[in-house]
Design a protein around this motif. Structure first.
Motif, PDB file in Angstrom:
ATOM      1  N   THR A 112       0.168  -0.991  -0.067  1.00  0.00           N
ATOM      2  CA  THR A 112       0.046  -0.132  -0.085  1.00  0.00           C
ATOM      3  C   THR A 112       0.837   1.425   0.360  1.00  0.00           C
ATOM      4  OG1 THR A 112      -0.034   0.028   2.459  1.00  0.00           O
ATOM      5  CG2 THR A 112      -1.844  -1.626   1.610  1.00  0.00           C
ATOM      6  N   GLU A 113       0.481   2.447  -0.055  1.00  0.00           N
ATOM      7  CA  GLU A 113       1.299   3.612  -0.408  1.00  0.00           C
ATOM      8  C   GLU A 113       0.351   4.348   0.565  1.00  0.00           C
ATOM      9  OE1 GLU A 113      -0.066   5.484  -3.794  1.00  0.00           O
ATOM     10  OE2 GLU A 113      -2.155   5.742  -3.954  1.00  0.00           O
ATOM     11  N   ASP A 114       0.979   5.695   1.400  1.00  0.00           N
ATOM     12  CA  ASP A 114       0.985   6.521   2.295  1.00  0.00           C
ATOM     13  C   ASP A 114      -0.838   6.444   2.363  1.00  0.00           C
ATOM     14  OD1 ASP A 114       3.262   6.372   3.211  1.00  0.00           O
ATOM     15  OD2 ASP A 114       3.820   8.482   2.261  1.00  0.00           O
ATOM     16  N   ARG A 117      -4.254   2.995   0.267  1.00  0.00           N
ATOM     17  CA  ARG A 117      -4.222   2.638  -1.070  1.00  0.00           C
ATOM     18  C   ARG A 117      -3.079   1.434  -1.607  1.00  0.00           C
ATOM     19  NH1 ARG A 117      -3.740   3.800  -6.341  1.00  0.00           N
ATOM     20  NH2 ARG A 117      -2.569   4.918  -6.327  1.00  0.00           N
ATOM     21  N   LEU A 119      -1.929  -0.442  -4.004  1.00  0.00           N
ATOM     22  CA  LEU A 119      -0.642  -0.691  -4.825  1.00  0.00           C
ATOM     23  C   LEU A 119      -0.785  -1.324  -6.030  1.00  0.00           C
ATOM     24  CD1 LEU A 119       2.505   0.646  -3.704  1.00  0.00           C
ATOM     25  CD2 LEU A 119       0.617   1.916  -4.747  1.00  0.00           C
ATOM     26  N   HIS A 123       4.391  -3.315 -10.701  1.00  0.00           N
ATOM     27  CA  HIS A 123       4.263  -1.633 -10.698  1.00  0.00           C
ATOM     28  C   HIS A 123       4.583  -1.449 -12.311  1.00  0.00           C
ATOM     29  CE1 HIS A 123       7.752   1.492 -10.524  1.00  0.00           C
ATOM     30  NE2 HIS A 123       6.965   2.205 -10.004  1.00  0.00           N
ATOM     31  N   ASN A 127       8.178   6.988 -12.708  1.00  0.00           N
ATOM     32  CA  ASN A 127       8.378   6.723 -10.772  1.00  0.00           C
ATOM     33  C   ASN A 127       9.964   7.441 -11.013  1.00  0.00           C
ATOM     34  OD1 ASN A 127       8.556   6.582  -7.043  1.00  0.00           O
ATOM     35  ND2 ASN A 127       7.629   4.538  -8.152  1.00  0.00           N
ATOM     36  N   TYR A 169       8.127   2.124  -4.295  1.00  0.00           N
ATOM     37  CA  TYR A 169       6.739   1.455  -4.733  1.00  0.00           C
ATOM     38  C   TYR A 169       6.558   0.703  -4.008  1.00  0.00           C
ATOM     39  CZ  TYR A 169       3.194   0.452  -7.840  1.00  0.00           C
ATOM     40  OH  TYR A 169       1.937   0.177  -7.969  1.00  0.00           O
ATOM     41  N   GLY A 170       5.892   1.070  -2.555  1.00  0.00           N
ATOM     42  CA  GLY A 170       5.204   0.206  -2.203  1.00  0.00           C
ATOM     43  C   GLY A 170       7.101  -0.058  -0.679  1.00  0.00           C
ATOM     44  N   ASP A 172      11.013  -0.240  -0.711  1.00  0.00           N
ATOM     45  CA  ASP A 172      12.336   0.121  -1.752  1.00  0.00           C
ATOM     46  C   ASP A 172      13.145  -0.301  -2.665  1.00  0.00           C
ATOM     47  OD1 ASP A 172      12.196   3.209  -0.962  1.00  0.00           O
ATOM     48  OD2 ASP A 172      13.454   3.153   0.873  1.00  0.00           O
TER      49      ASP A 172
END
Length: 210
Positions: A112-114, A117, A119, A123, A127, A169-170, A172
């Motif tokens: 999930t992202e901040d 939500r 992801l 991917h 980015n 992306y979720g 590093d």
């Protein structure tokens, strides 16, 4: 002359167009002599690790790529080409080229992202990339430069000294790595506009030394 390795893994036309835009002479080939006679070699790819390794073995290209690395000439991996230069991929549980010791891992399924939500995997999209170790091919990369990604797996070299850049992306994950005359990006510089063209231009001028 730059040899773009053709092993039925796609994405060759866009790499060729980017090189042509930079005024570089190139050939898309699986011919061993053409690859070994080139000044530089680009090893791109999209698709699955197992089928890619099968094609490399069928065309005898696995040994050719090892010879390119041993020759000291600049070698650039892109996307799938970056993944299968490691020793093993979780995608299909397949042994790979082992040009850089390490493995390829799948993204966790529930990232999930901040804000919570979910992801999407793979991917896919633009980015930013954070340079962790200076390298001639990554010079002039500016904060905020975005690059294009399409992948569900990412490389994890054994030696952290081989990590050149990371992306968030979720988690590093390693988005660029390098060893001697080999540099590799998980993103697609040929599809990344001006920042990607700058990177390719640096590769075309690089003499294969860190």
């Amino acid at each position: 002359m730059i040899a773009v390795v053709d092993y039925d893994a796609g994405n060759l036309t866009s790499v060729g167009r980017a090189l042509a835009h930079l005024g570089q002479k190139y050939v898309i080939t699986r011919n061993h002599d053409e690859i070994m006679g080139a000044d530089r070699v680009v090893f791109p790819g999209v698709g699955a690790a197992a089928s890619a390794m099968e094609s490399l073995r069928r065309y005898g290209l696995a040994d050719v790529l090892k010879r390119v690395l041993a020759s000291g000439r600049p070698l650039l991996g892109i996307c799938l080409g970056t993944q299968i230069i490691t020793g093993y991929s979780e995608e299909g549980s397949v042994p790979c080229l082992d040009l850089i010791p390490g493995r390829v891992r799948a993204f966790p399924l529930a990232m999930t992202e901040d804000g919570g939500r979910p992801l999407k995997i793979p991917h896919m999209g633009w980015n930013t990339v954070v340079v962790r170790k200076p390298h001639p091919v990554l010079q002039d990369m500016e904060e905020g430069d975005a690059f294009y990604f399409v992948h569900g797996y990412y490389p994890e070299p054994e030696n952290r000294e081989h990590i050149l850049a990371t992306t968030a992306y979720g988690i590093d994950f390693v988005s660029a790595m390098g060893f001697e005359n080999l540099v590799a990006t998980q993103f697609h510089p040929e599809k990344s506009g001006e920042p990607g063209l700058r990177l390719l231009d640096h590769f075309c001028r690089w003499e294969g030394r860190p």
